[in-house]
Design a protein around this motif. Structure first.
Motif, PDB file in Angstrom:
ATOM      1  N   ILE A  66       0.998  -1.351   0.055  1.00 11.78           N
ATOM      2  CA  ILE A  66      -0.051  -0.060   0.173  1.00 11.78           C
ATOM      3  C   ILE A  66       0.879   1.350  -0.040  1.00 11.78           C
ATOM      4  CG2 ILE A  66      -2.009   1.290   1.310  1.00 11.78           C
ATOM      5  CD1 ILE A  66      -2.454  -1.497   2.703  1.00 11.78           C
ATOM      6  N   VAL A  67       0.662   2.160  -0.825  1.00  9.88           N
ATOM      7  CA  VAL A  67       1.551   3.397  -1.049  1.00  9.88           C
ATOM      8  C   VAL A  67       0.604   4.352  -1.201  1.00  9.88           C
ATOM      9  CG1 VAL A  67       3.292   4.449  -2.507  1.00  9.88           C
ATOM     10  CG2 VAL A  67       3.319   1.971  -2.187  1.00  9.88           C
ATOM     11  N   ALA A  68       0.776   5.445  -0.299  1.00 11.84           N
ATOM     12  CA  ALA A  68       0.082   6.739  -0.368  1.00 11.84           C
ATOM     13  C   ALA A  68       1.189   7.827  -0.773  1.00 11.84           C
ATOM     14  CB  ALA A  68      -0.582   7.066   0.898  1.00 11.84           C
ATOM     15  N   GLN A  69       0.463   8.388  -1.852  1.00  8.36           N
ATOM     16  CA  GLN A  69       1.637   9.514  -2.602  1.00  8.36           C
ATOM     17  C   GLN A  69       0.733  10.627  -2.997  1.00  8.36           C
ATOM     18  OE1 GLN A  69       4.281   8.077  -5.496  1.00  8.36           O
ATOM     19  NE2 GLN A  69       5.458  10.058  -5.545  1.00  8.36           N
ATOM     20  N   GLN A  70       1.051  11.809  -2.432  1.00  9.78           N
ATOM     21  CA  GLN A  70       0.352  13.121  -2.944  1.00  9.78           C
ATOM     22  C   GLN A  70      -1.055  12.782  -2.754  1.00  9.78           C
ATOM     23  OE1 GLN A  70       1.752  14.385  -6.624  1.00  9.78           O
ATOM     24  NE2 GLN A  70       3.691  15.287  -5.450  1.00  9.78           N
ATOM     25  N   ASN A  71      -2.066  12.727  -3.563  1.00 10.87           N
ATOM     26  CA  ASN A  71      -3.447  12.726  -3.774  1.00 10.87           C
ATOM     27  C   ASN A  71      -3.892  11.185  -4.398  1.00 10.87           C
ATOM     28  OD1 ASN A  71      -3.100  15.128  -2.423  1.00 10.87           O
ATOM     29  ND2 ASN A  71      -4.962  15.963  -3.816  1.00 10.87           N
ATOM     30  N   GLN A  72      -2.824  10.266  -4.218  1.00 10.90           N
ATOM     31  CA  GLN A  72      -3.057   8.889  -4.758  1.00 10.90           C
ATOM     32  C   GLN A  72      -2.825   7.956  -3.947  1.00 10.90           C
ATOM     33  OE1 GLN A  72      -2.124   8.497  -8.963  1.00 10.90           O
ATOM     34  NE2 GLN A  72      -1.910   6.592  -8.623  1.00 10.90           N
ATOM     35  N   LEU A  73      -3.830   6.883  -3.730  1.00 12.46           N
ATOM     36  CA  LEU A  73      -3.484   5.620  -2.939  1.00 12.46           C
ATOM     37  C   LEU A  73      -3.382   4.775  -3.919  1.00 12.46           C
ATOM     38  CD1 LEU A  73      -3.280   4.097  -0.283  1.00 12.46           C
ATOM     39  CD2 LEU A  73      -5.837   3.981  -0.488  1.00 12.46           C
ATOM     40  N   ARG A 101      -5.560   1.876  -8.226  1.00  6.09           N
ATOM     41  CA  ARG A 101      -5.484   3.205  -7.706  1.00  6.09           C
ATOM     42  C   ARG A 101      -6.538   3.955  -7.438  1.00  6.09           C
ATOM     43  NH1 ARG A 101      -0.220   4.696  -9.757  1.00  6.09           N
ATOM     44  NH2 ARG A 101       0.725   3.144 -10.956  1.00  6.09           N
ATOM     45  N   PHE A 102      -6.350   4.820  -6.440  1.00  9.19           N
ATOM     46  CA  PHE A 102      -7.670   5.621  -6.054  1.00  9.19           C
ATOM     47  C   PHE A 102      -7.145   7.013  -5.870  1.00  9.19           C
ATOM     48  CE2 PHE A 102      -8.117   1.547  -3.956  1.00  9.19           C
ATOM     49  CZ  PHE A 102      -9.523   1.013  -4.298  1.00  9.19           C
TER      50      PHE A 102
END
Length: 159
Positions: A66-73, A101-102
């Protein structure tokens, strides 16, 4: 019927909405994954809290990233090789690699993730910074002449 929309006039007259227009154009082109794997639910639990649940049967927690980067999961999974433990007569549990992607709205933060009974749950919460929250401005009273901000004083020269 026309299926594409030109956002160029709007891009010229707005500032800071490039990401919004990119998302709209991407959605209209249909760049989203077509297979829908793995299936997921998005639940709004309160005014500012959400959670995403993905059905990832056949995967172990260490095979999911699980990677959260800026406004994307981004949630991705790659199953380890099981070493052909037998001959499958039917393989109905999809264990192929995936990437889902979310797009997250501004100020959405990714919280904890849990893995139970083949379901991956990810908590999300909207956290608006204090500087972005509305604040009440008190109206001062008193003599308006005394409330003025004075600049540097200059002395008049007598001639």
């Amino acid at each position: 019927m026309r299926t594409n929309f030109d956002f160029t006039p709007y891009r010229r007259s707005t500032v800071g909405f490039d990401r919004l227009f990119d998302l709209l154009e991407t959605g209209m082109r249909g760049d989203a994954p077509a297979d829908g794997y793995p299936p997921f639910d998005i639940v709004k639990e309160g005014e500012d809290s959400y959670h995403i649940t993905l059905a990832v049967a056949g995967f172990a927690p260490n095979e999911i990233e699980i990677v959260a980067q800026q406004n994307q999961l981004t949630v991705s999974g790659k199953r380890a090789d099981d070493g052909d433990k037998g001959e499958y007569l039917h393989r109905g549990i999809a264990t192929r690699a995936f990437e889902r992607r979310f797009q997250l709205a501004d100020f959405i933060e990714v919280g904890n993730a849990r893995f139970e009974n083949g379901l991956l749950s990810i908590e999300l919460k909207r956290v608006v910074p204090e500087a972005m929250k509305p604040r009440k401005i008190e109206i001062g009273g008193g003599n308006p002449a005394n409330d003025r901000i004075e600049g540097p004083k200059t002395e008049a020269k007598a001639a």
